[in-house]
Design a protein around this motif. Sequence first.
Motif, mmCIF file in Angstrom:
data_model
loop_
_atom_site.group_PDB
_atom_site.id
_atom_site.type_symbol
_atom_site.label_atom_id
_atom_site.label_comp_id
_atom_site.label_asym_id
_atom_site.label_seq_id
_atom_site.Cartn_x
_atom_site.Cartn_y
_atom_site.Cartn_z
ATOM 1 N N ALA B 215 43.472 39.592 50.505
ATOM 2 C CA ALA B 215 44.119 40.278 49.379
ATOM 3 C C ALA B 215 44.075 39.397 48.134
ATOM 4 O O ALA B 215 43.837 39.871 47.020
ATOM 5 C CB ALA B 215 45.564 40.609 49.743
ATOM 6 N N MET B 216 44.298 38.116 48.330
ATOM 7 C CA MET B 216 44.283 37.195 47.191
ATOM 8 C C MET B 216 42.908 37.118 46.552
ATOM 9 O O MET B 216 42.759 37.163 45.332
ATOM 10 C CB MET B 216 44.671 35.779 47.643
ATOM 11 N N VAL B 217 41.881 36.962 47.421
ATOM 12 C CA VAL B 217 40.510 36.820 46.907
ATOM 13 C C VAL B 217 40.074 38.139 46.246
ATOM 14 O O VAL B 217 39.463 38.125 45.176
ATOM 15 C CB VAL B 217 39.548 36.394 48.028
ATOM 16 N N SER B 218 40.447 39.262 46.877
ATOM 17 C CA SER B 218 40.082 40.564 46.296
ATOM 18 C C SER B 218 40.734 40.731 44.931
ATOM 19 O O SER B 218 40.115 41.239 43.996
ATOM 20 C CB SER B 218 40.538 41.705 47.199
ATOM 21 N N LYS B 219 41.965 40.282 44.808
ATOM 22 C CA LYS B 219 42.671 40.421 43.526
ATOM 23 C C LYS B 219 41.941 39.609 42.448
ATOM 24 O O LYS B 219 41.749 40.080 41.318
ATOM 25 C CB LYS B 219 44.122 39.950 43.663
ATOM 26 N N MET B 220 41.514 38.403 42.810
ATOM 27 C CA MET B 220 40.772 37.574 41.839
ATOM 28 C C MET B 220 39.476 38.264 41.435
ATOM 29 O O MET B 220 39.139 38.341 40.255
ATOM 30 C CB MET B 220 40.444 36.203 42.452
ATOM 31 N N ARG B 221 38.773 38.770 42.465
ATOM 32 C CA ARG B 221 37.491 39.432 42.188
ATOM 33 C C ARG B 221 37.698 40.630 41.257
ATOM 34 O O ARG B 221 36.995 40.807 40.277
ATOM 35 C CB ARG B 221 36.853 39.894 43.503
ATOM 36 N N ASP B 222 38.725 41.423 41.562
ATOM 37 C CA ASP B 222 38.938 42.653 40.802
ATOM 38 C C ASP B 222 39.412 42.399 39.372
ATOM 39 O O ASP B 222 39.236 43.253 38.503
ATOM 40 C CB ASP B 222 39.973 43.539 41.520
ATOM 41 N N HIS B 223 40.029 41.267 39.143
ATOM 42 C CA HIS B 223 40.538 40.992 37.797
ATOM 43 C C HIS B 223 39.617 40.077 37.005
ATOM 44 O O HIS B 223 39.901 39.768 35.851
ATOM 45 C CB HIS B 223 41.949 40.396 37.869
ATOM 46 N N PRO B 239 40.008 48.736 24.995
ATOM 47 C CA PRO B 239 41.064 47.862 25.539
ATOM 48 C C PRO B 239 40.549 46.966 26.677
ATOM 49 O O PRO B 239 39.670 47.367 27.440
ATOM 50 C CB PRO B 239 42.100 48.858 26.066
ATOM 51 N N ILE B 240 41.114 45.763 26.733
ATOM 52 C CA ILE B 240 40.788 44.823 27.817
ATOM 53 C C ILE B 240 41.728 45.161 28.984
ATOM 54 O O ILE B 240 42.942 45.262 28.776
ATOM 55 C CB ILE B 240 41.021 43.379 27.361
ATOM 56 N N PRO B 241 41.184 45.369 30.178
ATOM 57 C CA PRO B 241 42.043 45.732 31.318
ATOM 58 C C PRO B 241 43.172 44.720 31.516
ATOM 59 O O PRO B 241 42.941 43.508 31.442
ATOM 60 C CB PRO B 241 41.072 45.719 32.512
ATOM 61 N N GLU B 242 44.354 45.249 31.776
ATOM 62 C CA GLU B 242 45.529 44.388 31.931
ATOM 63 C C GLU B 242 45.373 43.460 33.139
ATOM 64 O O GLU B 242 44.883 43.876 34.184
ATOM 65 C CB GLU B 242 46.780 45.257 32.110
ATOM 66 N N GLY B 243 45.807 42.216 32.968
ATOM 67 C CA GLY B 243 45.773 41.249 34.070
ATOM 68 C C GLY B 243 44.402 40.653 34.324
ATOM 69 O O GLY B 243 44.232 39.864 35.257
ATOM 70 N N SER B 244 43.426 41.002 33.504
ATOM 71 C CA SER B 244 42.078 40.473 33.759
ATOM 72 C C SER B 244 41.917 39.100 33.105
ATOM 73 O O SER B 244 42.680 38.730 32.218
ATOM 74 C CB SER B 244 41.018 41.434 33.222
ATOM 75 N N PHE B 245 40.948 38.361 33.608
ATOM 76 C CA PHE B 245 40.608 37.080 32.989
ATOM 77 C C PHE B 245 39.089 37.003 32.918
ATOM 78 O O PHE B 245 38.382 37.583 33.746
ATOM 79 C CB PHE B 245 41.201 35.906 33.769
ATOM 80 N N VAL B 246 38.596 36.288 31.914
ATOM 81 C CA VAL B 246 37.157 36.273 31.645
ATOM 82 C C VAL B 246 36.484 35.213 32.519
ATOM 83 O O VAL B 246 36.983 34.088 32.657
ATOM 84 C CB VAL B 246 36.885 35.981 30.157
#
Lengths: 366, 262
Positions: B215-223, B239-246
Amino acid sequence: MTRVDFMQGNIASAEGALAAGCRFFAGYPITPSSEVAEHMARRLPKVGGRFIQMEDEIASMAAVIGGAWTGVRSMTATSGPGFSLMMENIGYAAFTETPCVVVNIQRGGPSTGQPTLAAQGDMLQCRFGSHGDYSTIALAPSSVQEMFDLTVKSFNLADRFRAPAFLMADEIIGHLRERVEFPDTVECTPPRPIREGMLPFEPEEDLVPGFTPFGHGHRVHVTGLTHNEKGYPASTDPDLHERLVMRLIEKVERARHEIADYDIENPDAEVVFISYGVPTRSVRQALLDAPEGLYGHLNLRIVWPFPENLLKKFPNARVFLVPELNMGQMAREIVRHCDQPVISLPRLGGELHTPQYLLDRAEEYR
Amino acid sequence: MTVEDWFRHDRLPHIFCAGCGNGSIINSTLEAVDSLNWKVDETVFVSGIGCSSRAPGYIVTDSLHTTHGRALAFATGVKMANHDLNVVVFTGDGDLSAIGGNHFIHACRRNIDLTVICMNNQIYGMTGGQGSPCTPTGALSTTTPYGMDEPAFDLCDLATAAGANFVSRWTSYHVRELTRSIKLGLQKPGLSFIEVMVQCPTNYGRRNRLRDVEAMVSKMRDHALLKEKYDRLVAERKPIPEGSFVVGTLTDRNLPALGVRR
């Protein structure tokens, strides 16, 4: 042929470092030591060395340790507040057996205190200032010539014992201008290399391991964690930790008589001064002003490890008088080693004891 | 040589928790180093204190495991005293940006020829899960029991603003991209900063409803938002998706650098 010059103590120390082969200096400006850094910044690039001004004294000490592990003689210079900041990494140097030199041009403390005035207030800090138990080597110059000579000696001692060595000077000696003689060459004894088949932190008979600088195929792991002789972390083994810490102390302490560096005057005297660093100059004048042979004097050029056997060189001593530019830091150490009364003569504020003051105090104990 | 040959086998197994991503970052690093035919005896790994900083202890080169926050200052000394050594620093978000923040910006300003790999797990893992300057606002840790009420650092922005020549961000999920990026960083004269977002299931995940490693790795991948996509969204004023990082190469330039091997 020796070269004769007239110069400041801080610059003589920098010249001593260069003569000793120091080729890396990392430092941070602080009064009254900055001339050491400034001179190294000017001179190092001309002799194939490198100078870097770091962002603070914590980083300076770290960089010096990093430089030392490449096998290059490395040094920093500072004063009280900077010395305090260096403490954690000084402990790291002691524990990882990193040979390096720290010049401390002591000024009045605590805190910012008296940036432009002399003191000897860091004598216990250089011995005990970092957390945990360890031992260190500290030298105390009382002339500009000794700023040169004892800086060279600091490097040789640091390399021989694989330990940080401290040149504990003060603002007066640092800024004093005097005649200095530079020899053509100075004695440089590099650290003993590791012997085939030995582990990087496996001690030889003198308790000092052979040195394994980076980039030479030793593949050494250096850590500030408690480590075994391979250098690998082993921080939960009580016996190993005890053995390691005791060895680090013992390797320095057991050599204290052999490496002692001192002058003795009038060993038959009953009233004896003990001094190191700049107060030695006042004591010498006091002895000249007193009737010949009346007072004794022990001048220490190596203060740590403390050569307690020298106290026995004054068989008739009834009392030891210890003038220091602090509240009796080394007097406490002397008390531990003798039965006679030890009279601390503290002087704070940045000025020296006058010879007359010393004679008046000595008179009280005649 | 292969990647295997860079490990200090007599130090294994490592101390990292089950599910920790630090191992794959070490792997990517050694893969990159090996692919460049770097010599073991000309390479030094330096670290400070924390989980990430244990990495050099498992690598067979000369290595310096130093004091908390000071890895870059030690590494600066190594590199300045001997330009011929390749120096790589492993650090973490607490080590680099809290106690070591000053050394970080100054190493970037000097643009000294080091490669700095920051394993950002957004928490103090080694000491039991205290909040760090990279703990996201609202996240729970042992020292932010009511949620982190401070904003987090953007380490890549910091490195770029301070002067580093190469800055990139990836995650422990993006193994191939990360390896390629580290390889670029290793080759770049000057300071290369590679931030790797990494899961800490033990001390971050279990307090923040991410108990499961996947779940943790998937969350990183998805954001993770690719730099190219981010730039496009900005250009199109979307808009830049919320919670995302570049993620991607964020800075690549050739400012004058210090300590470069001649």
